[in-house]
Design a protein around this motif. Structure first.
Motif, PDB file in Angstrom:
ATOM      1  N   VAL A  42       0.838  -1.100  -0.007  1.00 36.12           N
ATOM      2  CA  VAL A  42      -0.033   0.111   0.056  1.00 36.12           C
ATOM      3  C   VAL A  42       0.991   0.874   0.246  1.00 36.12           C
ATOM      4  O   VAL A  42       1.751   1.509   0.891  1.00 36.12           O
ATOM      5  N   THR A  43       0.713   2.106  -0.925  1.00 37.25           N
ATOM      6  CA  THR A  43       1.674   3.222  -1.040  1.00 37.25           C
ATOM      7  C   THR A  43       0.826   4.435  -0.898  1.00 37.25           C
ATOM      8  O   THR A  43      -0.115   4.793  -1.406  1.00 37.25           O
ATOM      9  N   LEU A  44       1.381   5.145   0.241  1.00 40.85           N
ATOM     10  CA  LEU A  44       1.208   6.565   0.550  1.00 40.85           C
ATOM     11  C   LEU A  44       1.571   7.478  -0.218  1.00 40.85           C
ATOM     12  O   LEU A  44       2.872   8.020  -0.412  1.00 40.85           O
ATOM     13  N   THR A  45       0.822   8.563  -0.569  1.00 38.32           N
ATOM     14  CA  THR A  45       1.400   9.632  -1.480  1.00 38.32           C
ATOM     15  C   THR A  45       0.971  11.068  -1.142  1.00 38.32           C
ATOM     16  O   THR A  45      -0.517  11.282  -0.872  1.00 38.32           O
ATOM     17  N   LEU A  46       1.782  12.030  -0.799  1.00 37.86           N
ATOM     18  CA  LEU A  46       1.162  13.363  -0.590  1.00 37.86           C
ATOM     19  C   LEU A  46       1.079  14.313  -1.727  1.00 37.86           C
ATOM     20  O   LEU A  46       2.056  14.390  -2.535  1.00 37.86           O
ATOM     21  N   SER A  47      -0.001  14.757  -2.052  1.00 38.52           N
ATOM     22  CA  SER A  47      -0.123  15.681  -3.298  1.00 38.52           C
ATOM     23  C   SER A  47      -0.827  17.036  -2.852  1.00 38.52           C
ATOM     24  O   SER A  47      -1.358  16.937  -1.835  1.00 38.52           O
ATOM     25  N   TRP A  48      -0.739  17.859  -3.776  1.00 40.34           N
ATOM     26  CA  TRP A  48      -1.358  19.185  -3.273  1.00 40.34           C
ATOM     27  C   TRP A  48      -1.836  20.009  -4.650  1.00 40.34           C
ATOM     28  O   TRP A  48      -1.395  19.760  -5.847  1.00 40.34           O
ATOM     29  N   ASN A  49      -2.862  20.795  -4.481  1.00 43.30           N
ATOM     30  CA  ASN A  49      -3.234  21.522  -5.436  1.00 43.30           C
ATOM     31  C   ASN A  49      -3.041  22.849  -5.005  1.00 43.30           C
ATOM     32  O   ASN A  49      -3.189  23.451  -3.919  1.00 43.30           O
ATOM     33  N   ILE A  50      -2.262  23.865  -5.911  1.00 45.56           N
ATOM     34  CA  ILE A  50      -2.079  25.113  -5.433  1.00 45.56           C
ATOM     35  C   ILE A  50      -3.158  25.976  -6.149  1.00 45.56           C
ATOM     36  O   ILE A  50      -3.658  26.047  -7.240  1.00 45.56           O
ATOM     37  N   ILE A  51      -3.815  26.724  -5.303  1.00 43.57           N
ATOM     38  CA  ILE A  51      -4.943  27.581  -5.617  1.00 43.57           C
ATOM     39  C   ILE A  51      -4.426  28.873  -5.733  1.00 43.57           C
ATOM     40  O   ILE A  51      -4.105  29.612  -4.679  1.00 43.57           O
ATOM     41  N   PRO A  52      -4.556  29.441  -7.014  1.00 36.13           N
ATOM     42  CA  PRO A  52      -3.639  30.710  -7.414  1.00 36.13           C
ATOM     43  C   PRO A  52      -4.729  32.054  -7.053  1.00 36.13           C
ATOM     44  O   PRO A  52      -6.057  31.652  -7.129  1.00 36.13           O
ATOM     45  N   ASN A  53      -4.360  33.256  -6.985  1.00 35.71           N
ATOM     46  CA  ASN A  53      -5.199  34.418  -6.995  1.00 35.71           C
ATOM     47  C   ASN A  53      -5.692  34.544  -8.617  1.00 35.71           C
ATOM     48  O   ASN A  53      -6.937  34.934  -8.687  1.00 35.71           O
ATOM     49  N   ALA A  54      -4.976  34.204  -9.461  1.00 42.77           N
ATOM     50  CA  ALA A  54      -5.458  34.393 -10.937  1.00 42.77           C
ATOM     51  C   ALA A  54      -4.907  33.072 -11.753  1.00 42.77           C
ATOM     52  O   ALA A  54      -3.467  32.713 -11.344  1.00 42.77           O
ATOM     53  N   GLY A  55      -5.497  32.734 -12.752  1.00 42.68           N
ATOM     54  CA  GLY A  55      -4.569  31.562 -13.615  1.00 42.68           C
ATOM     55  C   GLY A  55      -4.957  30.203 -13.371  1.00 42.68           C
ATOM     56  O   GLY A  55      -6.057  29.943 -12.834  1.00 42.68           O
ATOM     57  N   LEU A  56      -4.252  29.451 -13.993  1.00 50.74           N
ATOM     58  CA  LEU A  56      -4.590  27.809 -14.156  1.00 50.74           C
ATOM     59  C   LEU A  56      -4.579  27.343 -12.594  1.00 50.74           C
ATOM     60  O   LEU A  56      -3.751  27.744 -11.791  1.00 50.74           O
ATOM     61  N   LEU A  57      -5.168  26.042 -12.591  1.00 52.47           N
ATOM     62  CA  LEU A  57      -5.202  25.254 -11.044  1.00 52.47           C
ATOM     63  C   LEU A  57      -4.323  24.215 -11.304  1.00 52.47           C
ATOM     64  O   LEU A  57      -4.716  23.150 -11.916  1.00 52.47           O
ATOM     65  N   PRO A  58      -2.977  24.078 -10.993  1.00 53.87           N
ATOM     66  CA  PRO A  58      -2.159  22.896 -11.324  1.00 53.87           C
ATOM     67  C   PRO A  58      -2.244  21.814 -10.194  1.00 53.87           C
ATOM     68  O   PRO A  58      -2.664  22.270  -9.191  1.00 53.87           O
ATOM     69  N   SER A  59      -2.261  20.602 -10.491  1.00 52.06           N
ATOM     70  CA  SER A  59      -2.216  19.598  -9.551  1.00 52.06           C
ATOM     71  C   SER A  59      -1.044  19.010  -9.663  1.00 52.06           C
ATOM     72  O   SER A  59      -0.396  18.578 -10.554  1.00 52.06           O
ATOM     73  N   ILE A  60      -0.201  18.836  -8.365  1.00 53.79           N
ATOM     74  CA  ILE A  60       1.016  18.524  -8.236  1.00 53.79           C
ATOM     75  C   ILE A  60       1.391  17.222  -7.406  1.00 53.79           C
ATOM     76  O   ILE A  60       0.777  17.193  -6.130  1.00 53.79           O
ATOM     77  N   PHE A  61       2.080  16.247  -7.875  1.00 54.66           N
ATOM     78  CA  PHE A  61       2.363  15.072  -6.828  1.00 54.66           C
ATOM     79  C   PHE A  61       3.752  15.307  -6.294  1.00 54.66           C
ATOM     80  O   PHE A  61       4.415  15.525  -6.941  1.00 54.66           O
ATOM     81  N   ALA A  62       3.747  14.952  -5.138  1.00 51.89           N
ATOM     82  CA  ALA A  62       5.037  15.072  -4.607  1.00 51.89           C
ATOM     83  C   ALA A  62       5.953  14.068  -4.750  1.00 51.89           C
ATOM     84  O   ALA A  62       5.376  12.924  -5.248  1.00 51.89           O
ATOM     85  N   SER A  63       7.233  14.249  -4.605  1.00 48.86           N
ATOM     86  CA  SER A  63       8.179  12.986  -5.069  1.00 48.86           C
ATOM     87  C   SER A  63       8.273  11.908  -3.975  1.00 48.86           C
ATOM     88  O   SER A  63       8.753  10.913  -4.300  1.00 48.86           O
ATOM     89  N   GLY A  64       8.114  12.380  -2.755  1.00 50.94           N
ATOM     90  CA  GLY A  64       8.136  11.365  -1.576  1.00 50.94           C
ATOM     91  C   GLY A  64       6.704  10.444  -1.715  1.00 50.94           C
ATOM     92  O   GLY A  64       5.959  10.908  -1.688  1.00 50.94           O
TER      93      GLY A  64
END
Length: 139
Positions: free
Chosen positions: A102-124
């Motif tokens: 079972v693999t745990l992964t921490l990811s995050w979305n950066i919520i900008p003031n303006a612009g695109l909404l990227p989804s980023i997966f952590a490397s750890g």
């Protein structure tokens, strides 16, 4: 990231059917510094911890176990010890008991003031296995 306590129970899932399904319980440690992600255009971060695993019934299972919102100006250097999951870790069958990977992964979305909404997966990532036997004690 590290798992501290990992147990699995076989209990009825009353929300779906009367069949018994696996319910995993785990506590985890999480240390990370996300300060470098903040700049003038970052309003907040949405963090989420997912578990990913295979079972005989499904090649890919993904479950969100925990999440957190960090606003700009808040402390973004996290150091959590022995944290409980925020959401239940249900399997739609008996795929957690003795599951070796079972693999745990921490990811995050950066919520900008303006612009695109990227989804980023952590490397750890952190992998662990569930025990061979069900627990009968209270968790």
């Amino acid at each position: 990231m590290n798992t501290v306590k990992v147990v699995v129970k076989n209990v009825p899932d009353y929300s779906a059917s009367r069949e018994k399904n696996d319910l995993g319980f785990l506590t985890f440690d999480l240390q990370t510094d996300l300060t470098h992600l903040f700049n003038w255009n970052v309003k907040q971060l949405f963090l989420y911890l997912t578990a990913e695993y295979k079972t005989p019934n499904n090649q890919l299972n993904q479950v969100v176990l925990w999440d957190k919102i960090i606003l700009r100006g808040e402390n973004s250097a996290l150091d959590f010890k022995n944290m409980n999951t925020k959401y239940y870790f249900w399997d739609d069958g008996n795929g957690l008991k003795a599951n070796p990977n079972v693999t745990l992964t921490l990811s995050w979305n950066i919520i900008p003031n303006a612009g695109l909404l990227p989804s980023i997966f952590a490397s750890g990532k952190h992998s662990f296995s569930f025990p061979q036997e069900y627990t009968t004690s209270r968790v």
